[in-house]
Scaffold this active site. Structure first.
Site, PDB file in Angstrom:
ATOM      1  N   ASP A   1       0.812  -0.673   0.423  1.00 43.97           N
ATOM      2  CA  ASP A   1      -0.046   0.089   0.053  1.00 43.97           C
ATOM      3  C   ASP A   1       0.683   1.441   0.019  1.00 43.97           C
ATOM      4  OD1 ASP A   1      -2.318   0.670   0.506  1.00 43.97           O
ATOM      5  OD2 ASP A   1      -1.830   1.722   1.870  1.00 43.97           O
TER       6      ASP A   1
ATOM      7  N   GLU B   1      14.205 -13.838   0.827  1.00 47.20           N
ATOM      8  CA  GLU B   1      15.257 -15.264   2.393  1.00 47.20           C
ATOM      9  C   GLU B   1      14.035 -15.729   1.763  1.00 47.20           C
ATOM     10  OE1 GLU B   1      14.126 -13.461   5.791  1.00 47.20           O
ATOM     11  OE2 GLU B   1      15.752 -11.625   5.712  1.00 47.20           O
TER      12      GLU B   1
END
Ligand code: GLC
Length: 536
Positions: A215, A255
């Site tokens: 957002d 990751e």
């Protein structure tokens, strides 16, 4: 010697498939409280993709926020980043939904709202409790200007709100809110905030989400000196620190295997927008609001696509959308001169976003050609006028199941579109000429034809009023011409080059048009019509 074939589909999932945005309050209400919920979404996954041509065939859903929230901005004011609001269900419901989606090979993207929290988030409650609270500097607090007014000239993005600052009597300072006063901005220059928000990402990544829509990502970096906005320079967004900040977010995402971030980059300069994707280590996808705001004009779309491609790095991947939960829907926004123009344009707009090279985003109900709903003054709930595009999904005929149209059996939180009887999923599924039938075919065509996903794209001159482009791969049968008429007149296809004399009409927005072999030189496009032709 074995013949080596090039990988038929070298794309990642977020490049290959249509991404479908769900506004959870408005999709499907499973517990009859008038508000959509996570279980409702799970119950309708087969509609989205059951692995056959009978379903829509989308590859991923992006869900607007479902976290605990006082709903001052309907979930974009988050009071707890790692739970589910009771109105939407529970974390278990989320896990069930995720599992059910993955069983159908539907990827799940959640909305991450990092710029601001709710004023009811425990972090803000602590921060506001006193000037020396350890979390005071998690938000942006400043003394009043010498005249007692706000510290600078920054304005909220919601015009109705006015200044981006609210005075807090108890501690005698102003706090910053780029949106509503109930949405205080976090201070991203504080490394503790950054670390805490990275942990929010890891929470959902560990649960198995495939990606995030970020957002107002361009608001995550502001001038730390809080200087006034100037006519030619904004200090309250897109500050140069954004790019390293995004790289650190991307490192968290990386990751994990195969995850994706798409960002809301509401900047109206395409050079600034591409900077969020060009270096390859920031966003995977950037929502392009320049495109969404174009007038219904072939030249405008053509120039804008060309400008984007000229600015974007060749490895950067575009994302295309024309509807979301903040903007009037296409059939209303581009209503056009005739009563039916808006509906036709809805189909052509879907063809445009699904056929351009890049990732298409469709907003729930776009596949039905929903217009904005009429909201009587007494039913207005959004502070920024966005209720009309958030009307509940009409699933079934009100004449059969009552006024909730299969969305709910009680009073819906917002009124449905007036014509739910004709526009609902049930009615359109029974009609092979419906917008739903068309969009479904469009999505399946894109899934079947590698050229429409990974093929190169070349803009083609075809006369005024038309936007034409070719998609092509060096494989037999993988050459397509997409021709879109942005006028309300018949327009002959005047190709400047001799592409072919016998093409195959593969798909038209006009369900009456006969498929089969056609000579592109003799083709005329009907008002607001879009065509996909297969070239030899
Ligand atoms: C984004 C959202 C919008 C929300 C605002 C504040 O623009 O799309 O719905 O109101 O951010 O979070």
């Amino acid at each position: 010697m074995p013949v080596s074939h090039p990988d038929p589909d070298p794309l990642a999932w977020w490049q290959r498939d249509v991404i479908y945005q769900i506004y959870p309050r408005s999709f499907a209400d499973a517990n009859s409280d008038g508000v959509g919920d996570l279980r409702g979404i799970r119950e309708h996954l087969d509609y989205l993709n059951d692995g056959t041509d009978a379903s829509l065939g989308v590859g991923a859903i992006w869900m607007s926020p479902f976290y605990p929230s006082p709903m001052a901005d309907f979930g974009y004011d988050v009071a707890d980043y790692t739970d589910v609001d009771p109105v939407f269900g529970t974390l278990d419901d989320f896990d069930d939904l995720l599992e059910a989606a993955h069983e159908r090979d539907i990827k799940v993207i959640v909305d991450w709202v990092p710029n601001h929290t709710s004023d009811q988030h425990p972090w803000f409650i602590e921060s506001a409790s006193s000037r020396d609270n350890p979390r005071r500097n998690w938000y942006v607090w400043r003394d009043p200007a010498p005249d007692g007014g706000p510290p600078n000239n920054w304005r909220s993005s919601f015009p109705a709100v006015g200044a981006a600052w609210t005075f807090h009597e108890q501690t005698g300072q102003y706090y910053l809110h780029s949106f509503a006063p109930q949405q205080p901005d976090l201070d991203w220059d504080n490394p503790e905030v950054e670390a805490a928000m990275h942990d929010v990402l890891r929470f959902w990544l560990n649960r198995g989400v495939n990606g995030f829509r970020i957002d107002v990502v361009y608001k995550l970096a502001k001038d730390p000196e809080l200087r006034d906005n100037e006519p030619d320079r904004a200090h309250d967004q897109d500050w140069p620190t954004i790019h390293d900040r995004l790289r650190r977010i991307r490192r968290v995402i990386d990751e994990y295997d195969g995850r994706m971030i798409a960002g809301e980059v509401y900047l109206l300069d395409l050079q600034q927008v591409v900077e969020y994707i060009n270096s390859g280590d920031e966003l995977h996808l950037a929502h392009n609001f320049v495109f969404l705001r174009l007038p219904w004009d072939a030249m405008a779309f053509r120039m804008s696509v060309r400008e984007f491609l000229e600015l974007a790095d060749s490895a950067a991947w575009p994302a295309w959308f024309l509807e979301n939960h903040d903007h009037s829907r296409v059939p209303t926004r581009y209503a056009g001169p005739e009563p039916g123009s808006g509906a036709l344009r809805g189909r052509t707009a879907a063809m445009l976003v699904c056929a351009l090279r890049g990732t298409p985003f469709l907003y729930y109900g776009q596949e039905l050609g929903l217009p904005d709903a009429e909201i009587p003054p007494g039913r207005i709930v959004d502070l920024d006028g966005r209720d009309p595009e958030r009307a509940p999904m009409p699933w079934r005929r009100p004449s059969r199941v009552g006024p909730g149209a299969g969305f709910t059996t009680s009073e819906p939180w917002l009124p449905l579109v007036a014509d739910a009887e004709r526009l609902c999923v049930e009615a359109q599924q029974e009609d092979p000429r419906s917008t739903l039938a068309f969009v479904r075919e469009l999505i399946h065509l894109r899934s079947r034809e590698p050229a429409l996903r990974s093929g190169i794209q070349r803009l083609v001159n075809a006369g005024p009023g038309l936007f034409c482009f070719e998609r092509r791969l060096d494989q037999p049968g993988q050459r397509f011409l997409v021709a879109l008429n942005f006028t309300s007149r018949d327009v002959p296809l005047q190709l400047e080059e001799d592409l072919a004399s016998d093409a195959e009409l593969t798909l038209s927005t006009d369900p009456g048009l006969e498929r089969g072999t056609t000579d592109p030189k003799t083709l005329t496009l009907h008002p607001d019509e879009g065509l996909i032709l297969r070239l030899p």
